[in-house]
Design a protein around this motif. Structure first.
Motif, mmCIF file in Angstrom:
data_model
loop_
_atom_site.group_PDB
_atom_site.id
_atom_site.type_symbol
_atom_site.label_atom_id
_atom_site.label_comp_id
_atom_site.label_asym_id
_atom_site.label_seq_id
_atom_site.Cartn_x
_atom_site.Cartn_y
_atom_site.Cartn_z
ATOM 1 N N LYS A 112 1.199 -0.653 0.207
ATOM 2 C CA LYS A 112 0.060 0.071 0.115
ATOM 3 C C LYS A 112 0.714 1.282 0.067
ATOM 4 O O LYS A 112 2.332 1.165 -0.243
ATOM 5 C CB LYS A 112 -1.171 -0.299 0.965
ATOM 6 C CG LYS A 112 -1.725 -1.283 1.674
ATOM 7 C CD LYS A 112 -2.607 -1.406 0.263
ATOM 8 C CE LYS A 112 -4.109 -2.277 0.374
ATOM 9 N NZ LYS A 112 -4.834 -2.186 1.870
ATOM 10 N N LEU A 113 0.335 2.244 0.120
ATOM 11 C CA LEU A 113 1.299 3.584 -0.642
ATOM 12 C C LEU A 113 0.346 4.222 0.910
ATOM 13 O O LEU A 113 -0.023 4.789 1.081
ATOM 14 C CB LEU A 113 0.206 4.823 -1.343
ATOM 15 C CG LEU A 113 0.731 5.669 -1.541
ATOM 16 C CD1 LEU A 113 2.213 6.019 -1.734
ATOM 17 C CD2 LEU A 113 -0.038 6.659 -2.969
ATOM 18 N N PRO A 114 1.390 5.040 2.118
ATOM 19 C CA PRO A 114 1.710 5.633 2.924
ATOM 20 C C PRO A 114 0.992 7.264 2.848
ATOM 21 O O PRO A 114 2.225 7.481 1.954
ATOM 22 C CB PRO A 114 3.280 5.166 3.100
ATOM 23 C CG PRO A 114 3.358 4.729 2.665
ATOM 24 C CD PRO A 114 3.255 4.247 1.234
ATOM 25 N N ILE A 115 0.211 7.344 3.037
ATOM 26 C CA ILE A 115 -0.465 8.908 3.241
ATOM 27 C C ILE A 115 -0.256 9.405 4.417
ATOM 28 O O ILE A 115 -1.161 9.544 4.910
ATOM 29 C CB ILE A 115 -1.608 9.464 2.325
ATOM 30 C CG1 ILE A 115 -2.083 8.689 0.968
ATOM 31 C CG2 ILE A 115 -2.138 10.472 2.216
ATOM 32 C CD1 ILE A 115 -2.935 8.978 0.468
ATOM 33 N N ILE A 116 0.736 10.713 5.224
ATOM 34 C CA ILE A 116 0.748 11.346 6.074
ATOM 35 C C ILE A 116 -0.090 12.345 6.262
ATOM 36 O O ILE A 116 0.113 13.483 4.567
ATOM 37 C CB ILE A 116 2.599 11.524 6.114
ATOM 38 C CG1 ILE A 116 3.021 9.888 6.214
ATOM 39 C CG2 ILE A 116 2.456 12.401 8.033
ATOM 40 C CD1 ILE A 116 4.007 10.337 6.326
ATOM 41 N N ALA A 117 -0.517 12.720 7.008
ATOM 42 C CA ALA A 117 -1.677 14.104 6.924
ATOM 43 C C ALA A 117 -1.803 14.430 8.311
ATOM 44 O O ALA A 117 -1.946 13.950 9.348
ATOM 45 C CB ALA A 117 -3.145 13.530 6.413
ATOM 46 N N GLY A 118 -1.929 15.532 8.327
ATOM 47 C CA GLY A 118 -1.749 16.765 9.550
ATOM 48 C C GLY A 118 -1.264 17.632 9.902
ATOM 49 O O GLY A 118 -0.102 18.003 9.081
ATOM 50 N N GLY A 119 -1.298 18.925 10.601
ATOM 51 C CA GLY A 119 -1.433 20.261 10.989
ATOM 52 C C GLY A 119 0.515 20.152 11.792
ATOM 53 O O GLY A 119 0.496 21.645 12.144
ATOM 54 N N SER A 120 0.823 19.383 12.641
ATOM 55 C CA SER A 120 2.008 19.679 13.239
ATOM 56 C C SER A 120 2.961 19.489 12.740
ATOM 57 O O SER A 120 3.584 17.995 12.174
ATOM 58 C CB SER A 120 2.041 18.225 14.065
ATOM 59 O OG SER A 120 0.488 18.456 15.189
ATOM 60 N N ASN A 121 3.782 20.343 11.664
ATOM 61 C CA ASN A 121 4.811 20.211 10.573
ATOM 62 C C ASN A 121 6.189 19.715 11.461
ATOM 63 O O ASN A 121 7.153 19.066 11.299
ATOM 64 C CB ASN A 121 4.751 21.663 9.914
ATOM 65 C CG ASN A 121 3.792 21.934 9.413
ATOM 66 O OD1 ASN A 121 3.563 21.434 8.965
ATOM 67 N ND2 ASN A 121 2.770 23.401 9.538
ATOM 68 N N SER A 122 6.483 19.967 13.008
ATOM 69 C CA SER A 122 7.520 19.466 13.792
ATOM 70 C C SER A 122 7.523 17.891 13.094
ATOM 71 O O SER A 122 8.606 18.084 13.717
ATOM 72 C CB SER A 122 7.335 20.646 15.159
ATOM 73 O OG SER A 122 6.121 19.950 15.806
ATOM 74 N N PHE A 123 6.347 17.894 13.905
ATOM 75 C CA PHE A 123 6.319 16.076 14.084
ATOM 76 C C PHE A 123 6.762 15.829 12.463
ATOM 77 O O PHE A 123 8.097 14.870 12.354
ATOM 78 C CB PHE A 123 4.929 15.236 13.995
ATOM 79 C CG PHE A 123 4.420 15.258 15.100
ATOM 80 C CD1 PHE A 123 5.774 15.565 16.922
ATOM 81 C CD2 PHE A 123 4.158 14.445 15.665
ATOM 82 C CE1 PHE A 123 4.595 16.179 17.912
ATOM 83 C CE2 PHE A 123 3.450 14.307 17.088
ATOM 84 C CZ PHE A 123 4.273 15.260 18.032
ATOM 85 N N ILE A 124 6.024 15.991 11.503
ATOM 86 C CA ILE A 124 7.012 15.638 9.848
ATOM 87 C C ILE A 124 8.109 16.484 9.245
ATOM 88 O O ILE A 124 8.931 14.955 8.899
ATOM 89 C CB ILE A 124 5.508 16.571 8.735
ATOM 90 C CG1 ILE A 124 4.523 15.989 8.996
ATOM 91 C CG2 ILE A 124 6.415 16.503 7.037
ATOM 92 C CD1 ILE A 124 3.299 16.644 8.324
ATOM 93 N N GLU A 125 8.555 17.184 10.035
ATOM 94 C CA GLU A 125 10.407 17.329 9.632
ATOM 95 C C GLU A 125 10.931 16.663 10.303
ATOM 96 O O GLU A 125 12.273 16.162 10.402
ATOM 97 C CB GLU A 125 10.437 18.622 10.172
ATOM 98 C CG GLU A 125 11.336 19.063 10.625
ATOM 99 C CD GLU A 125 12.258 20.981 10.749
ATOM 100 O OE1 GLU A 125 13.042 21.314 10.621
ATOM 101 O OE2 GLU A 125 11.038 21.473 10.913
ATOM 102 N N ALA A 126 10.972 16.411 11.988
ATOM 103 C CA ALA A 126 11.729 15.249 12.213
ATOM 104 C C ALA A 126 11.842 13.646 12.105
ATOM 105 O O ALA A 126 12.717 13.141 11.697
ATOM 106 C CB ALA A 126 10.372 15.392 14.359
ATOM 107 N N LEU A 127 10.588 13.617 11.334
ATOM 108 C CA LEU A 127 10.307 12.206 10.142
ATOM 109 C C LEU A 127 11.031 12.411 9.241
ATOM 110 O O LEU A 127 12.053 10.856 9.441
ATOM 111 C CB LEU A 127 8.712 12.101 10.112
ATOM 112 C CG LEU A 127 8.938 10.805 9.794
ATOM 113 C CD1 LEU A 127 9.256 9.401 10.089
ATOM 114 C CD2 LEU A 127 7.282 10.554 8.610
ATOM 115 N N ILE A 128 10.944 13.321 9.007
ATOM 116 C CA ILE A 128 11.962 13.176 7.223
ATOM 117 C C ILE A 128 13.015 14.142 7.357
ATOM 118 O O ILE A 128 13.986 13.386 6.521
ATOM 119 C CB ILE A 128 10.827 14.261 6.801
ATOM 120 C CG1 ILE A 128 8.972 13.906 6.154
ATOM 121 C CG2 ILE A 128 11.218 14.836 5.614
ATOM 122 C CD1 ILE A 128 8.439 14.790 5.707
#
Length: 328
Positions: A125-141
């Motif tokens: 499957k294709l993961p789609i990450i969605a949400g408003g916490s950009n600090s979380f997304i930045e830490a992940l990527i």
């Protein structure tokens, strides 16, 4: 899965005409390829969840929540959690899974989101990450060990709405939350000794009501004063939500302009200026359509052509999207 299930014979030659400099494409296809991930960002209220579901119903995909308040269980109205009906059967991860009093940090998100992505990819499957916490997304990527970037190719979609228009929408949304029962929801968890710096109590819409509930709890004021305090709490919730939207927008601009993330902007302003059927049609035209074209181009580039096959009950719509990709 066969690519021919999606592409028309007319679209295939155009899509595959990619300059190779005389290289043997079979060699390229034998190289290890990174897995694909879609990330949907945007300020609060812009429709990130809606777009992620629209995309997930077109591809074999699952959604990972990256909103730091929606990971907690409870307060569904306050945190604007998507309902089971709104999910349209699309599996969601990291949604309402953490105890309301616990601390869920960016490091916790990186760990759990990484496990979810591996599980999703492992099932084709294709993961789609969605949400408003950009600090979380930045830490992940942009993790310290560069693990995400070495394993995944990522496509960023940004649902953007002009701030004056979004502020009006957010204000109206808070009023709808009041009608839906936000006051009673927060009242049930009210604690005069509660700590608003931890867990789900940090969510906008909780600390704002403290003075109102304190007066109610202590019976220290008459009805007219309590009504005034209630209106002040509602207005403060509106103001703080608008401030949050501004901060989120600033972070997206920083990620795009300072860190150089290739974030594709989808302007949904016109959608929020309309209502009813006209708004629905504009959403499909201005957000879902362009977003699908970007995702198609990202997923079906050479060397990755057979990774995912979109699923839709509208063959004509999908054909037009593919043809649009082929002409880019």
């Amino acid at each position: 899965m066969k690519l021919t299930m999606m592409l028309t014979q007319q679209a295939q030659p155009s899509l595959l005409k990619i300059p190779t400099g005389g290289m043997d494409l079979s060699v390229l296809r034998c190289r290890p390829q990174k897995e694909k991930v879609i990330v949907v960002v945007g300020a609060t209220g812009t429709g990130k969840s809606r777009l992620s579901i629209d995309l997930a119903t077109r591809y074999p995909a699952e959604i990972i929540n990256s909103d730091k308040m929606q990971v907690y269980e409870g307060l569904d109205i306050v945190t604007n959690k998507i309902s089971n009906e709104e999910c349209e059967g699309v599996p969601h991860h990291l949604l309402g899974i953490v105890d309301s009093k616990a601390e869920f940090t960016a490091r916790n998100f990186v760990t759990t989101a990484s496990l979810a992505m591996k599980s999703i990819v492992g099932r084709g499957k294709l993961p789609i990450i969605a949400g408003g916490s950009n600090s979380f997304i930045e830490a992940l990527i942009d993790d310290k060990n560069y693990e995400f970037r070495s394993r995944y190719d990522v496509c960023f979609l940004w649902v953007d709405v002009a701030m004056p228009v979004l502020h009006r929408f957010v204000s109206d949304r808070v009023d709808r939350m009041v009608e839906a029962g936000i006051v009673e929801e927060v009242r049930k968890m009210y604690n005069p000794n509660g700590d608003y710096s931890k867990g789900i109590r940090r969510a906008i819409g909780v600390p704002e009501f403290d003075t109102y509930f304190r007066a109610e709890y202590l019976s220290s004021s008459d009805k007219s004063i309590r009504e005034k305090l209630l209106q002040e709490a509602i207005n403060e919730t509106k103001v703080n939500t608008c401030k949050l939207a501004c901060r989120q927008l600033e972070k997206i601009h920083r990620l795009r302009n300072v860190k150089g993330w290739n974030i594709h902007r989808l302007d949904a302003t016109s959608v929020f200026e309309k209502r009813g059927r006209e708004a629905e049609e504009l959403w499909a035209e201005m957000v879902v359509g362009p977003g699908s074209v970007i995702v198609n181009q990202f997923l079906f580039n050479f060397g990755h052509l057979q990774s995912f096959v979109p699923t839709t009950d509208s063959v004509g719509t999908k054909r037009r999207e593919v043809m649009a990709v082929a002409s880019l």
